[in-house]
Scaffold this active site. Structure first.
Site, PDB file in Angstrom:
ATOM      1  N   TRP A 241      30.098  57.285 -20.520  1.00  0.00           N
ATOM      2  CA  TRP A 241      29.202  57.588 -21.629  1.00  0.00           C
ATOM      3  C   TRP A 241      28.891  59.070 -21.781  1.00  0.00           C
ATOM      4  O   TRP A 241      28.360  59.495 -22.796  1.00  0.00           O
ATOM      5  CB  TRP A 241      27.874  56.848 -21.434  1.00  0.00           C
ATOM      6  CG  TRP A 241      27.327  56.989 -20.032  1.00  0.00           C
ATOM      7  CD1 TRP A 241      27.422  56.066 -19.026  1.00  0.00           C
ATOM      8  CD2 TRP A 241      26.644  58.123 -19.473  1.00  0.00           C
ATOM      9  NE1 TRP A 241      26.838  56.549 -17.876  1.00  0.00           N
ATOM     10  CE2 TRP A 241      26.354  57.801 -18.123  1.00  0.00           C
ATOM     11  CE3 TRP A 241      26.245  59.353 -19.966  1.00  0.00           C
ATOM     12  CZ2 TRP A 241      25.679  58.699 -17.277  1.00  0.00           C
ATOM     13  CZ3 TRP A 241      25.587  60.245 -19.127  1.00  0.00           C
ATOM     14  CH2 TRP A 241      25.308  59.902 -17.795  1.00  0.00           C
TER      15      TRP A 241
ATOM     16  N   LYS B 138      37.896  50.300 -23.363  1.00  0.00           N
ATOM     17  CA  LYS B 138      36.701  49.658 -22.809  1.00  0.00           C
ATOM     18  C   LYS B 138      35.733  50.797 -22.512  1.00  0.00           C
ATOM     19  O   LYS B 138      35.849  51.479 -21.505  1.00  0.00           O
ATOM     20  CB  LYS B 138      37.046  48.863 -21.546  1.00  0.00           C
ATOM     21  CG  LYS B 138      35.878  47.984 -21.045  1.00  0.00           C
ATOM     22  CD  LYS B 138      34.798  48.785 -20.390  1.00  0.00           C
ATOM     23  CE  LYS B 138      33.616  47.960 -19.946  1.00  0.00           C
ATOM     24  NZ  LYS B 138      32.330  48.673 -20.058  1.00  0.00           N
ATOM     25  N   HIS B 139      34.797  51.009 -23.430  1.00  0.00           N
ATOM     26  CA  HIS B 139      33.867  52.109 -23.288  1.00  0.00           C
ATOM     27  C   HIS B 139      32.634  51.662 -22.509  1.00  0.00           C
ATOM     28  O   HIS B 139      32.423  50.468 -22.267  1.00  0.00           O
ATOM     29  CB  HIS B 139      33.461  52.627 -24.665  1.00  0.00           C
ATOM     30  CG  HIS B 139      33.341  54.119 -24.732  1.00  0.00           C
ATOM     31  ND1 HIS B 139      32.840  54.874 -23.690  1.00  0.00           N
ATOM     32  CD2 HIS B 139      33.652  55.015 -25.716  1.00  0.00           C
ATOM     33  CE1 HIS B 139      32.853  56.150 -24.032  1.00  0.00           C
ATOM     34  NE2 HIS B 139      33.342  56.264 -25.248  1.00  0.00           N
TER      35      HIS B 139
ATOM     36  N   GLY C 265      35.298  57.936 -14.410  1.00  0.00           N
ATOM     37  CA  GLY C 265      34.060  57.313 -13.980  1.00  0.00           C
ATOM     38  C   GLY C 265      33.764  57.588 -12.528  1.00  0.00           C
ATOM     39  O   GLY C 265      34.216  58.578 -11.946  1.00  0.00           O
TER      40      GLY C 265
ATOM     41  N   GLU D  74      40.139  59.954 -13.110  1.00  0.00           N
ATOM     42  CA  GLU D  74      39.316  61.167 -13.074  1.00  0.00           C
ATOM     43  C   GLU D  74      37.936  60.714 -12.646  1.00  0.00           C
ATOM     44  O   GLU D  74      37.214  60.078 -13.408  1.00  0.00           O
ATOM     45  CB  GLU D  74      39.288  61.846 -14.440  1.00  0.00           C
ATOM     46  CG  GLU D  74      38.714  63.252 -14.389  1.00  0.00           C
ATOM     47  CD  GLU D  74      37.238  63.306 -14.712  1.00  0.00           C
ATOM     48  OE1 GLU D  74      36.448  63.412 -13.744  1.00  0.00           O
ATOM     49  OE2 GLU D  74      36.879  63.245 -15.891  1.00  0.00           O
TER      50      GLU D  74
ATOM     51  N   CYS E  88      31.149  65.649 -14.805  1.00  0.00           N
ATOM     52  CA  CYS E  88      31.842  65.739 -13.517  1.00  0.00           C
ATOM     53  C   CYS E  88      32.187  67.178 -13.161  1.00  0.00           C
ATOM     54  O   CYS E  88      32.283  67.522 -11.984  1.00  0.00           O
ATOM     55  CB  CYS E  88      33.109  64.892 -13.546  1.00  0.00           C
ATOM     56  SG  CYS E  88      32.804  63.118 -13.670  1.00  0.00           S
TER      57      CYS E  88
END
Length: 460
Positions: A133, A157-158, A209, A231, A265
């Protein structure tokens, strides 16, 4: 699992969405497989044209799309605009450079006793993208643009707290002229990802994620012998040496830590400063962090909005409380403000030690850890001791220091005298527990292509 748009500013549920039924999910998978069979035969010129159309539409809708992003996950409207502009650039980059990346790569036929030999880059089919998100459009776009240019079909698939962004992306590509079902959004819970990834009609997956999510997807993909790009987390080092411009370095350090409300990240999270400038850096850094305005992300004067989720703020609080309870020193922030929403102030800690969770893990919020070190070698030793290796940052005007940094820092990306970021033109990705594979550039496009060797013998 609830799929909702919930305001991070107020905590109010603004919209609810129904999760796909088993029958609806099966229909989408069947349609994706059928689309892949025909879409792979479209021309490179057609795909480039559709990407250009998507860029044109998105550019016209920057304001409304940026507002949607801010509403769903709380980043400032200014930051959301920057994200959307980057997506427009990414679409145009792959529309213009994609045809170049897709050209056959000629080989030395004579060395392999052939009349001709070359590598043909061909799409592999349906690719599942499991996206987070924090950059709800750009994270998905840096998968979608190269994948669609390559001739692959995408299933998105968010994250369940940005459903409007997820549905918008499907609409964007459909309205740009891409054939039906070439890009579809799956409104499903995380628990159903395994079913989709194990489906034989799905060829590969990409995930951005957390480390646990990456481990789960990698395990499933390995069991199915399917390609996956990961990632994952990052706790990027930001190293500052005496030869640098300290005013500039501290300006960027603040941006590096608080960009996207501290939820990226590749945010700089661990600051290693040479002891000769340690006091000066800390004084300037704390003052500039403290001057940031925390508030309504739609307000033009706001620098830092709320964290995206209530659970995310609890996580940040638990890291800070754990560190303070074990002896860390709070130079700024460290306490949630009163009032509604999931706000957390810019925070600076020193005296962080290995007994504290944040020393080894990623803090996904505007919390900076600062150490003073006697040398670049010691900074690199500390930086490389972390399990993550996504980005890294050095501030130095010394050529020898730069060469040492590039050679020895254990990261997928090394930025010098500038903020770590992503560009369509250069590869993006990490090492160690930050994942594997690359996004963006030609490397990102070719991650999900079959590099087919072609050998043609001499005429009989």
């Amino acid at each position: 699992m609830a799929i909702t748009t919930t305001s991070p500013v107020t905590g109010e549920v603004l919209r609810r969405f129904d999760e796909l039924t088993p029958e609806e999910l099966e229909d989408k998978l069947a349609r994706a497989a059928a689309a892949a069979a025909s879409y792979r035969l479209t021309s490179v010129e057609e795909r480039a044209g559709w990407l250009q159309h998507a860029a044109e539409r998105l550019e016209k809708e920057i304001e409304s799309v940026s507002q949607m992003i801010t509403t769903e996950m709380g980043k400032t409207f200014r930051a959301a605009e920057e994200e959307v502009v980057k997506c427009v650039h990414g679409l145009r980059f792959y529309a213009t450079q994609g045809p170049v990346f897709l050209r056959d790569m000629e080989g030395d036929a004579g060395r392999v006793h052939a009349k001709q030999t070359f590598v043909s880059y061909q799409p592999i089919g349906v690719v599942l993208a499991v996206m987070p998100w924090n950059l709800p459009l750009w994270q998905a776009m840096r998968f979608a643009a190269p994948a669609l240019m390559a001739g692959n079909v995408g299933l998105l698939k968010h994250a369940s707290n940005v459903p409007q962004c997820a549905l918008y992306l499907e609409e964007l590509f459909r309205d740009a002229g891409f054939p039906d079902d070439v890009f579809q959004t799956l409104l499903i819970s995380a628990g159903r990802v395994e079913q989709v990834l194990r489906d034989p009609r799905v060829a590969a997956a990409t995930l951005t994620g957390s480390e646990p999510a990456g481990r789960s997807v990698a395990t499933i993909a390995g069991d199915e012998i399917k390609k996956v790009v990961l990632e994952l987390g990052g706790s990027d080092p930001f190293i500052v040496m005496p030869s640098t411009n300290l005013e500039r370095a501290t300006d960027v350090a603040v941006r590096a830590r608080c960009l996207n409300n501290g939820q990226s990240c590749i945010n700089g999270k661990r600051f290693f400063v040479h002891q000769d400038i340690g006091d000066a850096f800390i004084e300037m850094f704390v003052a500039k962090m403290g001057a940031l305005v925390v508030g309504d992300p739609m307000d033009a004067g706001t620098d830092v909005g709320p964290l995206a989720t209530e659970s995310g703020r609890r996580d940040v609080e638990s890291y800070v409380d754990d560190a303070v309870g074990k002896g860390a020193t709070v130079l700024l922030g460290g306490q949630r403000p009163d009032g509604p929403g999931w706000f957390y102030p810019p925070t600076v800690l020193t005296d962080v030690t290995p007994e504290m969770r944040m020393y080894h893990e990623e803090v996904f919020g505007p919390v900076a850890q600062v150490w003073t070190v006697p040398s670049l070698e010691e900074a690199l030793h500390e930086a490389n001791g972390h399990p993550y290796g996504l980005g890294s940052n050095l501030w130095s005007e010394d050529e020898a220091e730069r060469e040492l940094f590039v050679r020895d820092v254990q990261s997928g990306m090394a930025f010098i005298n500038g903020n770590t970021t992503s560009y369509p033109e250069i590869p993006f990705g990490g090492v160690k527990r930050s994942g594997y594979g690359r996004e963006l550039s030609d490397l990102g496009m070719r991650e999900f292509m079959n590099a087919k060797t072609v050998w043609i013998g001499q005429d009989a």
